[in-house]
Design an enzyme around this catalytic site. Sequence first.
Site, PDB file in Angstrom:
ATOM      1  N   GLU A 289       0.388 -19.091 -17.266  1.00  0.00           N
ATOM      2  CA  GLU A 289       1.006 -20.309 -16.715  1.00  0.00           C
ATOM      3  C   GLU A 289       0.375 -21.458 -17.490  1.00  0.00           C
ATOM      4  O   GLU A 289      -0.843 -21.645 -17.450  1.00  0.00           O
ATOM      5  CB  GLU A 289       0.734 -20.389 -15.209  1.00  0.00           C
ATOM      6  CG  GLU A 289       1.646 -21.373 -14.496  1.00  0.00           C
ATOM      7  CD  GLU A 289       0.986 -22.704 -14.264  1.00  0.00           C
ATOM      8  OE1 GLU A 289       1.150 -23.591 -15.141  1.00  0.00           O
ATOM      9  OE2 GLU A 289       0.307 -22.863 -13.241  1.00  0.00           O
ATOM     10  N   CYS A 323      -0.440 -29.079 -13.387  1.00  0.00           N
ATOM     11  CA  CYS A 323       0.620 -28.581 -14.278  1.00  0.00           C
ATOM     12  C   CYS A 323       1.967 -29.039 -13.753  1.00  0.00           C
ATOM     13  O   CYS A 323       2.930 -29.143 -14.490  1.00  0.00           O
ATOM     14  CB  CYS A 323       0.641 -27.062 -14.316  1.00  0.00           C
ATOM     15  SG  CYS A 323      -0.956 -26.307 -14.343  1.00  0.00           S
TER      16      CYS A 323
HETATM   17  C1  UN1 Z   1      -0.710 -26.783 -10.887  1.00  0.00           C
HETATM   18  O1  UN1 Z   1       0.095 -27.682 -10.833  1.00  0.00           O
HETATM   19  O2  UN1 Z   1      -1.639 -26.849 -11.723  1.00  0.00           O
HETATM   20  O3  UN1 Z   1       3.051 -27.145  -6.900  1.00  0.00           O
HETATM   21  C2  UN1 Z   1      -0.623 -25.615  -9.979  1.00  0.00           C
HETATM   22  C3  UN1 Z   1       1.963 -27.698  -6.860  1.00  0.00           C
HETATM   23  C4  UN1 Z   1       0.715 -26.903  -6.573  1.00  0.00           C
HETATM   24  C5  UN1 Z   1      -0.095 -26.731  -7.832  1.00  0.00           C
HETATM   25  C6  UN1 Z   1       0.315 -25.769  -8.822  1.00  0.00           C
HETATM   26  N1  UN1 Z   1       1.034 -25.671  -5.929  1.00  0.00           N
HETATM   27  O4  UN1 Z   1       1.865 -28.895  -7.051  1.00  0.00           O
END
Ligand code: UN1
Length: 526
Positions: A289, A323
């Site tokens: 990811e 992310c």
């Molecule tokens: C990340 O964004 O690094 O959807 C992971 C979200 C969280 C984070 C996901 N579950 O914003």
Amino acid sequence: MSTVSPKDMKITYTSSHADLAAFHRFFDEALEALEGELGKEYPIYIGGEAIVVDGPKLADISPVDRDKVLGHFQLAEKEHVDQAVAAANAAKKSWAGKPWQERVAILRKAAEIMRDRKFHIAALMAWEVGKNRLEAMGDIEESADLIDYYCDSMDEHSGYITEMKALTPIERNVDVLRPYGVFAVIAPFNFPAALMTGMSSAALMAGNTLIMKPAQDTPWTGLEIYKAYVDAGVPGGVVNFITGKGSVIGDHLTLHPGVDGVVFTGSKEVGMRIFHQMSTNWIKPCLLELGGKNPTIVMPSADLDAAASGVMRSAWGLQNQKCSATSRVLVHKDVADEFLRLLIEKTEAIHIGNPVREGVYFGPVINAAAVKKYDKAVAAAHELGEVLYGGGHLTEGDLAKGFYVSPCIAKVPHDSWLMKEEHFVPFLGVILVDDLDDALAKANDVDYGLTAGFFSGEEAEIERFYDEIEAGTIYVNKPSGATTGAWPGSQPFTGWKGSGGSGKGGCGPYYVAQFMREQSRTRIIG
Ligand code: UN1
């Protein structure tokens, strides 16, 4: 005074239903208790044994206050990676041989332990990451829910053991998914509990053994996840925990011949390098990811106040170090002035400061390197476009002790590097678009494809967005977070293109199966 117990109180990234007075009271208590625990030294764990490495330590320093040393962690060397891989290999037969229901039962217990300890873990995570209280609690709540959701996947599929059709009356055909063996689990700093837990729990319940490596900036939260597993009954050796510098042990771990698979969340650059290098004699699973350059599109028919709220929350939550964060806004030229006015108004109203304190929304970035990245982006924005808001360092009072920068909104050209690369700092690029064709073309014109947001009141536009946007996790008209807030069992978190390796996401129904390989078993019975 509320009678709710700490454990029963549930916070997600978007929930506002909890009794917040009680929440802050429990959080204050946890912070106070934590003060007595600061500055300790922590070992690594290999085969269940605590190991202290000779030589200098990794100081776990809070980005909120550079003088606050949370703990001292080991700097593992390559030989410790070798030992951890050997321990994981030694443990794999017995763990894989356990009935899947037993693994699921142990992991459900780990989820309960995380819930029991959630205020403690959220409090230390708030200091360690520079995360606000609600986001830190969301992170550990998500961790426990991830485990339960993946356990549900195992239950639903009866451990991925499937009776198949018999081609003749004298045969029995069974399809089983079986573990690969040993997985390296490498987590980033931004969701040090949820991303570590999501990756590791799925790998474990599938029957793999692990070497867990948290990010250099967040070893303590990583250790808490390891401890929850061990206290729930995962044997040492099945889980191994090492801390250290990615530059010293990262490649040695991911390229190790004794490692059967890698699951990694982090930068595209590192992920692609692992992917290209790790398979030599045969193809090994590499679940990645890899971040995003997530667009939010705002159309003239949108509720502009909702759109500005959604962008504000997804751009500035955790200082854009997600992310999933919105890092690009593509706003229709007819509503750009009004939308930007609302966005700047909402950004100005954000409470910036020590995020460990009640009511603060926006804290520091993770380290000095992040401040440098921010400065570089802001300088380029001045040169290539127009800075509309922010762009400086924040050094007033206590802020001088941490890595604080202001949220920055800038109009920058679509084809500049600022709109193509992930910066992972609070920098939001804005471009004006002519129509939906223009918006979709530009939104898709990046290497990434993780999340995307859309604000529109037109059904036909929404359908086009669904069909044409190149991203795995998409949201329409969500003011609580235009592109953020995915939750286990509700929003699978799937990266397309340069944002992910497999096209199947964490938090979703196909995740656990990726940690297993298929075996078709035909037996002649007549
Ligand atoms: C990340 O964004 O690094 O959807 C992971 C979200 C969280 C984070 C996901 N579950 O914003």
